[in-house]
Scaffold this active site. Structure first.
Site, short mmCIF file in Angstrom:
data_model
loop_
_atom_site.label_atom_id
_atom_site.label_comp_id
_atom_site.label_asym_id
_atom_site.label_seq_id
_atom_site.Cartn_x
_atom_site.Cartn_y
_atom_site.Cartn_z
N HIS A 169 -3.96 -8.42 -3.61
CA HIS A 169 -3.83 -7.30 -2.68
C HIS A 169 -4.16 -7.73 -1.26
O HIS A 169 -3.44 -7.42 -0.32
CB HIS A 169 -4.77 -6.16 -3.08
CG HIS A 169 -4.83 -5.06 -2.04
ND1 HIS A 169 -3.78 -4.19 -1.84
CD2 HIS A 169 -5.78 -4.73 -1.11
CE1 HIS A 169 -4.10 -3.37 -0.84
NE2 HIS A 169 -5.29 -3.68 -0.38
N HIS A 192 -2.30 -4.69 2.15
CA HIS A 192 -3.63 -4.52 2.73
C HIS A 192 -3.68 -4.29 4.24
O HIS A 192 -4.65 -3.76 4.75
CB HIS A 192 -4.48 -5.75 2.37
CG HIS A 192 -5.96 -5.62 2.64
ND1 HIS A 192 -6.68 -4.49 2.33
CD2 HIS A 192 -6.86 -6.51 3.16
CE1 HIS A 192 -7.95 -4.69 2.65
NE2 HIS A 192 -8.07 -5.89 3.16
N ARG A 202 -13.67 -6.46 8.92
CA ARG A 202 -13.77 -5.32 7.99
C ARG A 202 -15.15 -5.22 7.35
O ARG A 202 -15.45 -4.24 6.69
CB ARG A 202 -12.74 -5.49 6.86
CG ARG A 202 -11.29 -5.44 7.28
CD ARG A 202 -10.45 -5.63 6.04
NE ARG A 202 -9.03 -5.75 6.27
CZ ARG A 202 -8.17 -4.73 6.20
NH1 ARG A 202 -8.60 -3.52 5.96
NH2 ARG A 202 -6.88 -4.95 6.37
N ASP A 258 0.83 -1.21 0.00
CA ASP A 258 0.00 0.00 0.00
C ASP A 258 0.87 1.27 0.00
O ASP A 258 1.85 1.35 0.73
CB ASP A 258 -0.87 0.06 1.26
CG ASP A 258 -1.89 -1.07 1.34
OD1 ASP A 258 -1.69 -2.12 0.71
OD2 ASP A 258 -2.89 -0.88 2.07
N ASN A 281 -8.32 -2.82 -2.66
CA ASN A 281 -9.71 -2.53 -2.28
C ASN A 281 -10.03 -1.04 -2.39
O ASN A 281 -11.20 -0.66 -2.52
CB ASN A 281 -10.02 -3.05 -0.87
CG ASN A 281 -9.15 -2.42 0.20
OD1 ASN A 281 -7.93 -2.43 0.11
ND2 ASN A 281 -9.77 -1.86 1.23
N HIS A 282 -9.01 -0.18 -2.36
CA HIS A 282 -9.29 1.26 -2.51
C HIS A 282 -9.41 1.69 -3.96
O HIS A 282 -9.79 2.83 -4.22
CB HIS A 282 -8.22 2.09 -1.79
CG HIS A 282 -8.45 2.17 -0.32
ND1 HIS A 282 -9.03 3.27 0.29
CD2 HIS A 282 -8.22 1.28 0.67
CE1 HIS A 282 -9.14 3.04 1.59
NE2 HIS A 282 -8.65 1.85 1.85
N ASP A 331 -6.21 7.40 -1.62
CA ASP A 331 -6.95 7.57 -0.36
C ASP A 331 -6.02 7.76 0.84
O ASP A 331 -4.92 7.22 0.89
CB ASP A 331 -7.90 6.40 -0.07
CG ASP A 331 -9.14 6.42 -0.96
OD1 ASP A 331 -9.44 7.49 -1.51
OD2 ASP A 331 -9.79 5.37 -1.10
N ARG A 332 -6.52 8.52 1.79
CA ARG A 332 -5.86 8.74 3.08
C ARG A 332 -4.68 9.70 3.02
O ARG A 332 -4.60 10.61 3.80
CB ARG A 332 -5.39 7.41 3.69
CG ARG A 332 -6.51 6.43 3.89
CD ARG A 332 -6.53 6.00 5.34
NE ARG A 332 -7.75 5.32 5.66
CZ ARG A 332 -7.91 4.01 5.62
NH1 ARG A 332 -6.92 3.25 5.23
NH2 ARG A 332 -9.05 3.49 5.97
N ASP A 357 -3.87 -0.16 -3.75
CA ASP A 357 -4.05 0.91 -2.75
C ASP A 357 -3.09 2.07 -3.00
O ASP A 357 -2.28 2.44 -2.14
CB ASP A 357 -3.96 0.37 -1.31
CG ASP A 357 -5.28 -0.27 -0.86
OD1 ASP A 357 -6.14 -0.55 -1.73
OD2 ASP A 357 -5.45 -0.50 0.36
N HIS A 394 -1.08 4.55 -0.61
CA HIS A 394 -2.10 5.46 -0.08
C HIS A 394 -1.76 6.94 -0.22
O HIS A 394 -1.82 7.70 0.76
CB HIS A 394 -2.40 5.14 1.39
CG HIS A 394 -3.30 3.96 1.55
ND1 HIS A 394 -4.57 3.90 1.00
CD2 HIS A 394 -3.12 2.77 2.19
CE1 HIS A 394 -5.13 2.75 1.29
NE2 HIS A 394 -4.27 2.03 2.01
#
Length: 376
Positions: free
Chosen positions: A233, A307, A280, A123, A183-184, A154-155, A151, A125
């Site tokens: 992932h 992840h 989750r 990740d 997943n993002h 995001d964030r 990923d 991010h």
């Protein structure tokens, strides 16, 4: 690489995991018509159907759909150079890049074959400066081959720059850079965790977000290094026993709420055996018995996935049948974790390189203060 024991690592609490998995209303785009003439062709090779998404010029050119012609190298080299200097890419170029990437990656298998040597990245991010730090450590493409485990967005504060750079490297060096879906990489999640808002802020409208989230539907779900290291992932799925099962999936869609595509990007390894409910709210937890069974049945040495935040940046588990790689140091600009990448040599030996965050800029310091707890 040295072994890091699980003691110091942080288990994701059900509450924080739940926020990531919370299903944010039904997908806006559920009803997009998908012109797939036969499900399960996996390679997306029904050209007639896919032609709907590809510009006329590309259809006429024939040959390998997304590969650049030599005279185009300069354009993409300067795009990469611009991004590496953390400069803004004009909207027109980003849209052109997305279209190009889509025609390229739609041809790739759900289990994309990767040759060693390769460096595996977890990740990121949107932590753009840390991505540059990672390249300093691991080397720049094309001198180093890369496999990115998803990923990208995001964030962090720079999702736009991060995903644009990773995609530009893929288009420029398609045989040396592999990107898979996390997943993002989804419409739903990006509307909650920052990428959508960042696109609106930086470009003034949602067009760039739409171009990237449309592209995300085409990203391969997994990769396999020399048929020995399987790289999703997230993790495994009770609906998947073999790599062949993964190859048969029709992946060209938003990440569903359940089923094999969802599980590959959402599941996590666990200390408990068997399959378990994921805290989750998507995917499953799976034990060492599941990992061993899957590796054995598919002739694999191990599974490498991302992840999950791990404090050392990497964490072997399930008796070394699986390793987690996390490449966002001081995650959310406040978690205090190290990041790592995994180098796989020609002889399939693995080594983990750890790194710390790049020196922070003012806006990221304020980002850390702004970032509410449920983001972590």
């Amino acid at each position: 690489g040295t072994h890091v024991h699980a003691r110091g690592t942080r288990r994701v609490s059900p509450r924080e995991a739940q926020t990531d998995g919370t299903r944010v209303a039904a997908s806006l785009d559920r009803a997009r018509p998908r012109v797939r003439t036969h499900v399960g062709s996996d390679l997306g090779s029904d050209h007639a159907a896919r032609g709907v998404y590809v510009g006329e010029t590309e259809r006429r050119r024939g040959g390998e759909m997304g590969k650049l012609d030599v005279e185009e190298y300069g354009t993409y080299d300067s795009m990469v150079a611009t991004l590496l200097e953390h400069k803004f890419l004009p909207e027109k170029e980003v849209l052109q890049l997305c279209e190009r990437a889509r025609s390229l990656i739609s041809e790739e298998s759900n289990v994309h074959s990767v040759r060693a040597p390769v460096t595996v990245v977890g990740d990121i991010h949107g932590q753009f400066h840390d991505l540059l730090e990672m390249f300093k450590l691991g080397g720049y493409a094309p001198d180093t081959n890369y496999l990115f485990l998803g990923d990208y967005v995001d964030r962090g504060y720079y999702s736009v720059e991060t995903v644009t750079l990773v995609v530009a490297l893929k288009v420029r060096y398609p045989d040396r850079v592999t990107i898979i879906r996390g997943n993002h990489e989804s419409r739903q999640i990006t509307q909650v965790y920052g990428f959508y808002d960042e696109c609106m802020r930086k470009y003034g409208h949602a067009g760039i977000w739409k171009a990237f989230t449309d592209l995300f539907d085409y990203m391969p779900l997994t990769a396999v290094i020399e048929n020995q290291i399987f790289c999703p992932h997230g993790g495994l799925s009770p609906s998947i026993d073999s790599l062949e099962d993964v190859r048969k999936i029709d992946r060209f869609q938003e990440v569903p709420h359940e089923g094999p595509v969802c599980d590959l990007v959402w599941s996590d390894p666990d200390d408990r055996t068997g399959w378990g409910m994921s805290p989750r709210g998507a995917g499953y937890t799976f034990g060492q018995d599941i990992t061993e069974q899957f590796n054995h049945a598919n002739g694999l040495k191990m599974i490498a996935r991302a992840h999950q935040l791990v404090m050392e940046g990497y964490l072997p588990t399930h008796d070394n049948g699986l390793v987690t790689i996390f490449s966002a140091p001081n995650y959310c600009y406040r978690c205090g974790n190290q990041a790592a990448i995994m180098e796989v040599s020609e002889t399939m030996d693995t080594e983990f390189l750890q790194f710390d965050p790049a020196p922070r800029r003012g806006e990221e310091q304020s980002a850390a203060k702004r970032c509410p707890d449920y983001f972590l």
